[in-house]
Write a protein that holds these residues in place. Sequence first.
Motif, mmCIF file in Angstrom:
data_model
loop_
_atom_site.group_PDB
_atom_site.id
_atom_site.type_symbol
_atom_site.label_atom_id
_atom_site.label_comp_id
_atom_site.label_asym_id
_atom_site.label_seq_id
_atom_site.Cartn_x
_atom_site.Cartn_y
_atom_site.Cartn_z
ATOM 1 N N TYR A 70 0.853 -1.185 0.000
ATOM 2 C CA TYR A 70 0.000 0.000 0.000
ATOM 3 C C TYR A 70 0.888 1.234 0.000
ATOM 4 C CZ TYR A 70 -3.745 -3.180 1.371
ATOM 5 O OH TYR A 70 -4.653 -4.205 1.407
ATOM 6 N N SER A 95 0.531 5.468 1.013
ATOM 7 C CA SER A 95 -0.261 6.638 1.422
ATOM 8 C C SER A 95 0.477 7.869 0.934
ATOM 9 C CB SER A 95 -0.493 6.615 2.928
ATOM 10 O OG SER A 95 -1.443 5.613 3.248
ATOM 11 N N GLY A 96 1.178 8.582 1.818
ATOM 12 C CA GLY A 96 1.921 9.765 1.358
ATOM 13 C C GLY A 96 3.181 9.408 0.581
ATOM 14 N N GLY A 97 3.642 8.188 0.749
ATOM 15 C CA GLY A 97 4.843 7.745 0.044
ATOM 16 C C GLY A 97 6.136 8.306 0.614
ATOM 17 N N HIS A 98 6.053 8.999 1.763
ATOM 18 C CA HIS A 98 7.264 9.673 2.236
ATOM 19 C C HIS A 98 8.173 8.804 3.105
ATOM 20 C CE1 HIS A 98 6.463 13.101 -0.015
ATOM 21 N NE2 HIS A 98 7.283 13.892 0.658
ATOM 22 N N SER A 99 7.788 7.579 3.336
ATOM 23 C CA SER A 99 8.745 6.578 3.829
ATOM 24 C C SER A 99 9.006 5.578 2.704
ATOM 25 C CB SER A 99 8.206 5.843 5.061
ATOM 26 O OG SER A 99 8.193 6.714 6.174
ATOM 27 N N LEU A 100 7.943 5.200 2.017
ATOM 28 C CA LEU A 100 8.060 4.139 1.004
ATOM 29 C C LEU A 100 8.876 4.565 -0.223
ATOM 30 C CD1 LEU A 100 7.258 1.289 0.159
ATOM 31 C CD2 LEU A 100 5.210 2.253 -0.899
ATOM 32 N N HIS A 156 0.080 14.953 8.163
ATOM 33 C CA HIS A 156 0.612 15.558 9.390
ATOM 34 C C HIS A 156 0.177 17.031 9.463
ATOM 35 C CE1 HIS A 156 2.751 11.880 9.136
ATOM 36 N NE2 HIS A 156 3.850 12.295 8.551
ATOM 37 N N GLY A 170 2.949 13.234 4.090
ATOM 38 C CA GLY A 170 2.971 12.101 5.012
ATOM 39 C C GLY A 170 1.681 11.994 5.809
ATOM 40 N N THR A 171 1.275 10.757 6.128
ATOM 41 C CA THR A 171 0.008 10.542 6.834
ATOM 42 C C THR A 171 0.226 9.826 8.158
ATOM 43 O OG1 THR A 171 -0.384 8.358 5.879
ATOM 44 C CG2 THR A 171 -1.162 10.265 4.598
ATOM 45 N N ASP A 208 7.582 9.995 15.329
ATOM 46 C CA ASP A 208 6.941 10.712 16.437
ATOM 47 C C ASP A 208 5.618 10.088 16.887
ATOM 48 O OD1 ASP A 208 8.595 13.276 16.859
ATOM 49 O OD2 ASP A 208 8.388 13.164 14.687
ATOM 50 N N ILE A 215 -4.915 0.210 7.918
ATOM 51 C CA ILE A 215 -5.322 1.098 9.009
ATOM 52 C C ILE A 215 -6.316 2.096 8.431
ATOM 53 C CG2 ILE A 215 -4.572 2.818 10.705
ATOM 54 C CD1 ILE A 215 -1.817 1.587 10.671
ATOM 55 N N TYR A 268 14.693 13.812 12.540
ATOM 56 C CA TYR A 268 14.041 12.715 13.270
ATOM 57 C C TYR A 268 14.468 12.807 14.738
ATOM 58 C CZ TYR A 268 12.152 9.774 9.471
ATOM 59 O OH TYR A 268 11.406 9.259 8.452
HETATM 60 C C1 LIG Z 1 12.843 14.196 4.855
HETATM 61 C C2 LIG Z 1 11.919 13.408 5.751
HETATM 62 C C3 LIG Z 1 11.882 13.702 7.106
HETATM 63 C C4 LIG Z 1 11.037 12.987 7.950
HETATM 64 N N1 LIG Z 1 11.031 13.295 9.275
HETATM 65 C C5 LIG Z 1 10.203 12.633 10.100
HETATM 66 C C6 LIG Z 1 10.148 12.955 11.501
HETATM 67 O O1 LIG Z 1 10.829 13.859 11.992
HETATM 68 N N2 LIG Z 1 9.291 12.233 12.282
HETATM 69 C C7 LIG Z 1 8.504 11.245 11.777
HETATM 70 O O2 LIG Z 1 7.746 10.647 12.522
HETATM 71 N N3 LIG Z 1 8.529 10.924 10.468
HETATM 72 C C8 LIG Z 1 9.367 11.598 9.623
HETATM 73 N N4 LIG Z 1 9.375 11.264 8.297
HETATM 74 C C9 LIG Z 1 8.516 10.171 7.811
HETATM 75 C C10 LIG Z 1 7.154 10.715 7.400
HETATM 76 O O3 LIG Z 1 6.435 11.121 8.535
HETATM 77 C C11 LIG Z 1 6.337 9.684 6.608
HETATM 78 O O4 LIG Z 1 5.353 10.401 5.950
HETATM 79 C C12 LIG Z 1 5.649 8.619 7.413
HETATM 80 O O5 LIG Z 1 6.573 7.887 8.180
HETATM 81 C C13 LIG Z 1 4.961 7.596 6.516
HETATM 82 O O6 LIG Z 1 3.719 8.086 6.106
HETATM 83 P P1 LIG Z 1 3.295 8.012 4.602
HETATM 84 O O7 LIG Z 1 1.872 8.367 4.534
HETATM 85 O O8 LIG Z 1 4.237 8.816 3.797
HETATM 86 O O9 LIG Z 1 3.461 6.445 4.311
HETATM 87 P P2 LIG Z 1 3.994 5.648 3.049
HETATM 88 O O10 LIG Z 1 5.418 5.983 2.789
HETATM 89 O O11 LIG Z 1 3.039 5.789 1.929
HETATM 90 O O12 LIG Z 1 3.877 4.160 3.614
HETATM 91 C C14 LIG Z 1 4.736 3.677 4.633
HETATM 92 C C15 LIG Z 1 4.422 2.206 4.904
HETATM 93 O O13 LIG Z 1 3.147 2.076 5.498
HETATM 94 C C16 LIG Z 1 2.264 1.279 4.711
HETATM 95 N N5 LIG Z 1 0.953 1.949 4.787
HETATM 96 C C17 LIG Z 1 0.707 3.255 4.459
HETATM 97 N N6 LIG Z 1 -0.569 3.574 4.785
HETATM 98 C C18 LIG Z 1 -1.127 2.457 5.327
HETATM 99 C C19 LIG Z 1 -2.418 2.181 5.875
HETATM 100 N N7 LIG Z 1 -3.393 3.113 5.944
HETATM 101 N N8 LIG Z 1 -2.667 0.905 6.337
HETATM 102 C C20 LIG Z 1 -1.682 -0.025 6.296
HETATM 103 N N9 LIG Z 1 -0.447 0.180 5.797
HETATM 104 C C21 LIG Z 1 -0.172 1.426 5.334
HETATM 105 C C22 LIG Z 1 2.878 1.246 3.331
HETATM 106 O O14 LIG Z 1 2.566 0.046 2.676
HETATM 107 C C23 LIG Z 1 4.363 1.347 3.636
HETATM 108 O O15 LIG Z 1 4.888 0.101 3.958
HETATM 109 C C24 LIG Z 1 10.213 11.951 7.423
HETATM 110 C C25 LIG Z 1 10.230 11.672 6.062
HETATM 111 C C26 LIG Z 1 11.081 12.370 5.223
HETATM 112 C C27 LIG Z 1 11.089 12.059 3.768
#
Ligand SMILES: Cc1cc2nc3c(=O)[nH]c(=O)nc-3n(C[C@H](O)[C@H](O)[C@H](O)COP(=O)(O)OP(=O)(O)OC[C@H]3O[C@@H](n4cnc5c(N)ncnc54)[C@H](O)[C@@H]3O)c2cc1C
Lengths: 271, 157
Positions: A28, A30-35, A76, A108-109, A122, A161, A184
Amino acid sequence: MMYGFSFHRPKSLAEAADVFARADDPTYVSGGHSLLPTMKSRLAAPSDLIALTHLPELQGITRDGDRVIIGAAQTHASVASAALVQDALPALAQLAGSIGDMQVRHRGTIGGSLANNDPAADYPSAVLALGATIVTSTREIHADDYFDGMFATALELGEIITAIAFPIPKSAGYAKMRNPASRYALAASFVAKTEDAVRVAITGAGSDGVFRWSAAEKALGASFDSAALAGLALSADDMLGDMHADASYRAHLAAICTQRAVDNQGRLTLL
Amino acid sequence: MRQLAITVNGEVRTADVEDRTLLVEFLREGLGLTGTHVGCDTTQCGACTVIMDGQAVKSCTVLAVMAEGAEVRTIEGLADGDRLHPLQDAFSRHHALQCGFCTPGMIMASLDVIERHGADLDAQTVRHELEGNLCRCTGYHNIVKAVLDAAGRGSPR
Ligand SMILES: Cc1cc2nc3c(=O)[nH]c(=O)nc-3n(C[C@H](O)[C@H](O)[C@H](O)COP(=O)(O)OP(=O)(O)OC[C@H]3O[C@@H](n4cnc5c(N)ncnc54)[C@H](O)[C@@H]3O)c2cc1C
Ligand code: FES
Ligand code: FES
């Protein structure tokens, strides 16, 4: 460049689960900011990406009696700026506003962060300290049963989720020391006080991801004052150590963050 | 490959993309809009910042297919012919750039900051909200001055 994959935008939660079940090695997004950063460095190569953030079941920030319910797809930035969260759980709103940077907060979500369970993220500390409930496509999971070590959770393969339900505490505070480059948490502590208990959750520091500091909870339960923490220490054996901060420094930071979170209830404190 | 349509600077633009094509690649390689820069490709530097549906995002970390149907604004859309946008003008007057590599991302991020905060903007907020934009030249002071000036706050001309 990333390895190739097929992108899907399902119309419903059921269709998302269905696409997941039929694909070869799906993930899956969501925001893609970890993936996406992980895929760009070729540490992950899923065959299929299934987008979630547009699904109606994952939207919204509402208050339901003594709980705040946040849809998994809420960014966020949207949590940080929601008046409802600022009123009921100011420390949580400010925590969301301290994640990464503005652009990261726009994409990010909360659901993505909790599914990912990065040991330095966090949200896991707030979810654990507040005793929140993770609502998924199939069930409800209490925070105490959800986090399962670094990057590991109780989620089953394909489980989505949909929302997080936060009980509103009497008060809560969050204090963190950031890595100045990555932003982080090097260590952070979320302290929540309810009618009958105090819960303390530490992120950024533990070698097993987010954890509750039970000795601090007991001391603060008896006397909710940072002086009650005097003499308590976390063991460096259970902490992460890396080029940014060694284990004993992280143990020390986590304790200092806990003191500051107690002293500054109702808000975020950056050390 | 599929054909993708995204509204860029007010015009519907199409290009052939793969599912893995990044938004920044769509802009630079698909449309030839090379004002949006790639500094790091690891989501750190902010040089690739564009505005997508009203919010500043790092276009190196958004798939082009995720922006399907969205409204995207890039640095190319700011000036009105030969007349610079007030932010571009303020950056120039305050020496808020040296090599200029970070500038398009800085300006697009600043545009979002100004549009959200309006007259309430202060230096601390500018610094907090530009944390995702790195500049290796200026030391940031003049960037903050330029943003406050363009927002109509402080810094005499
Ligand atoms: C430069 C940078 C700095 C950052 N700094 C911080 C920080 O200080 N603190 C912090 O906490 N985070 C930080 N992050 C991470 C950021 O908060 C991400 O957005 C977050 O960790 C993942 O959310 P996402 O929506 O982007 O998830 P995605 O990258 O889309 O997904 C992450 C994982 O979760 C799974 N997934 C996504 N949504 C669901 C769902 N609804 N149900 C089940 N599985 C799901 C996906 O399959 C994947 O494996 C940072 C990221 C970057 C790029
Ligand atoms: S190129 Fe996108 S953040 Fe650096
Ligand atoms: S002006 Fe050179 S990086 Fe900012």
